[in-house]
Motif scaffolding. Structure first.
Motif, short mmCIF file in Angstrom:
data_model
loop_
_atom_site.label_atom_id
_atom_site.label_comp_id
_atom_site.label_asym_id
_atom_site.label_seq_id
_atom_site.Cartn_x
_atom_site.Cartn_y
_atom_site.Cartn_z
N SER A 117 0.85 -1.19 0.00
CA SER A 117 0.00 0.00 0.00
C SER A 117 0.88 1.24 0.00
O SER A 117 1.97 1.25 0.59
CB SER A 117 -0.91 0.02 1.22
N GLY A 134 0.19 0.73 -10.65
CA GLY A 134 -0.33 -0.62 -10.53
C GLY A 134 -0.64 -1.32 -11.84
O GLY A 134 -1.34 -2.33 -11.85
N ASN A 138 -0.40 -4.83 -9.32
CA ASN A 138 -1.36 -3.99 -8.59
C ASN A 138 -0.93 -3.75 -7.16
O ASN A 138 -0.49 -4.67 -6.46
CB ASN A 138 -2.74 -4.66 -8.55
N SER A 141 -3.58 -0.93 -2.04
CA SER A 141 -4.39 0.28 -1.93
C SER A 141 -3.51 1.50 -2.14
O SER A 141 -2.28 1.43 -2.07
CB SER A 141 -5.07 0.36 -0.56
N THR A 159 -5.66 -0.89 -8.31
CA THR A 159 -5.37 -1.54 -7.04
C THR A 159 -6.27 -2.76 -6.88
O THR A 159 -7.29 -2.89 -7.57
CB THR A 159 -5.63 -0.59 -5.85
N GLN A 163 -9.10 2.67 -2.94
CA GLN A 163 -8.42 3.89 -3.34
C GLN A 163 -9.13 5.03 -2.62
O GLN A 163 -10.34 5.19 -2.74
CB GLN A 163 -8.50 4.10 -4.85
N SER A 179 -10.44 -0.85 -9.24
CA SER A 179 -10.21 -1.80 -8.16
C SER A 179 -10.63 -3.18 -8.65
O SER A 179 -11.71 -3.33 -9.23
CB SER A 179 -11.00 -1.43 -6.90
#
Length: 331
Positions: A117, A134, A138, A141, A159, A163, A179
């Motif tokens: 992250s 990413g 990925n 977050s 991600t 996010q 996402s």
């Protein structure tokens, strides 16, 4: 060969290598916020020790020609600049400046998909992502902390999980925010969202089976070309006005989190089921669409509904609101 600094480093101004530059120990200024660090050359750079934890550096500039792996937090008084591709190696990395810019001039990726992250905090200064985030691996977050400085995205952001953008967002080159989580992830814009130049970029959000929250006004300063919220599942909550130039598309049901005005030329909604929900008659909707709008019974629980004078209206089926319905089109 590798250039490795294993012990505590102080008063470093320039570090140069032709192999791998590795900062394995902590890095601090001798006098907080004064001494800076520049990394030059290097086929790769690895920062595995915390930078600026006890005495923040004046700045950090990474001019290494190869990829840089960040595995520890970095705190500087001045700017942070990363020239080449950046890999996030630690589980959770926080980059902090004292109202100074943070710039990623190339791509940002995780080291293991869905694990790392990244959080950035630049206060009143700009954070810039000039490459994709990413795209290859990925992140888990990404978070931008609250501040008045914009975060500029020049590429797509992908991600596995959430996010969260607490700082204002500026769009360039039509970024797509994605996402990939099966569920329980949210893409959240807590502050304003604008194009770098009015009409110069679109906003597309693809939350997978997760949710989208738009809590700050979109296009209040520089309207994006368009907005598209993908995904037919999950909650799409809009709590601020949205102004765009070439179309708004919402592929799943919209829930209002405040009184909202949607402004553009055209409005495209879900093809079946609930299209717009006013949250138990609490919130009202104003629509300003120069290309016209079709109102139907899939607009539910609205406090009130208003269409502006420049909005041709087609009523396809009955609609019920708690308050007034005002249709002011001259056509």
């Amino acid at each position: 060969m590798a250039f490795v600094l294993k012990d505590r480093v102080k008063e470093t101004s320039t570090t140069t290598g032709t192999g791998t530059i590795t900062l394995a120990g902590t890095v601090n200024a001798t006098t907080a916020n004064i001494e800076g660090l520049t990394l030059v050359g290097g086929s790769a750079t690895a920062i595995t020790g915390i930078v600026g934890a006890s005495k923040a550096l004046g700045y950090l500039t990474d001019n290494a020609t190869g990829a840089t792996t960040l595995s520890a937090n970095i705190s500087t008084n001045g700017a942070q600049y990363f020239t080449g591709a950046t890999l996030i190696g630690g589980t959770s990395i926080v980059l902090t400046t004292n109202n100074a810019a943070i710039t990623f001039n190339s791509t940002v990726n995780g080291s293991v998909a869905g694990v790392q992250s990244l959080t950035t905090s630049s206060g009143s200064a700009v954070t810039t992502f000039n490459g994709t985030v990413g795209a290859t691996t990925n992140l888990s977050s990404i978070t931008t902390q609250s501040g008045t400085g914009n975060t500029v995205f020049n590429g797509n952001v992908t991600t596995v999980n959430a996010q969260t953008f607490n700082a204002p967002v500026r769009l360039a080159n039509n970024p797509v925010f994605t996402s990939t989580a099966a569920s329980n992830s949210t893409i959240t814009f807590m502050s304003t969202v604008d194009a770098q130049l009015a009409g110069g970029s679109s906003l597309t959000v693809t939350p997978g089976n997760g949710s989208v929250t738009i809590a700050g006004a979109v296009g209040s300063q520089a309207p994006p070309t368009s907005i598209t919220l993908n995904g037919t599942t999950g909650t799409k909550t809009i709590s601020a006005n949205i102004t765009t130039q070439s179309g708004q598309t919402y592929k799943g049901p919209i829930t209002l989190g405040a009184n909202v005005t949607l402004t553009d030329t055209s409005l495209t909604l879900a093809t079946s089921g609930t299209q717009i929900d006013g949250s138990s008659n609490k919130y009202s909707l104003t629509v300003s669409m120069t290309g016209g709008v079709t109102v139907n019974s899939n607009w539910i629980n609205l406090g009130a509904l208003t269409t502006t004078s420049n909005t041709p209206v087609t009523i396809a089926s009955g609609i019920s609101t708690n308050g007034a319905q005002t249709y002011t089109s001259s056509e």
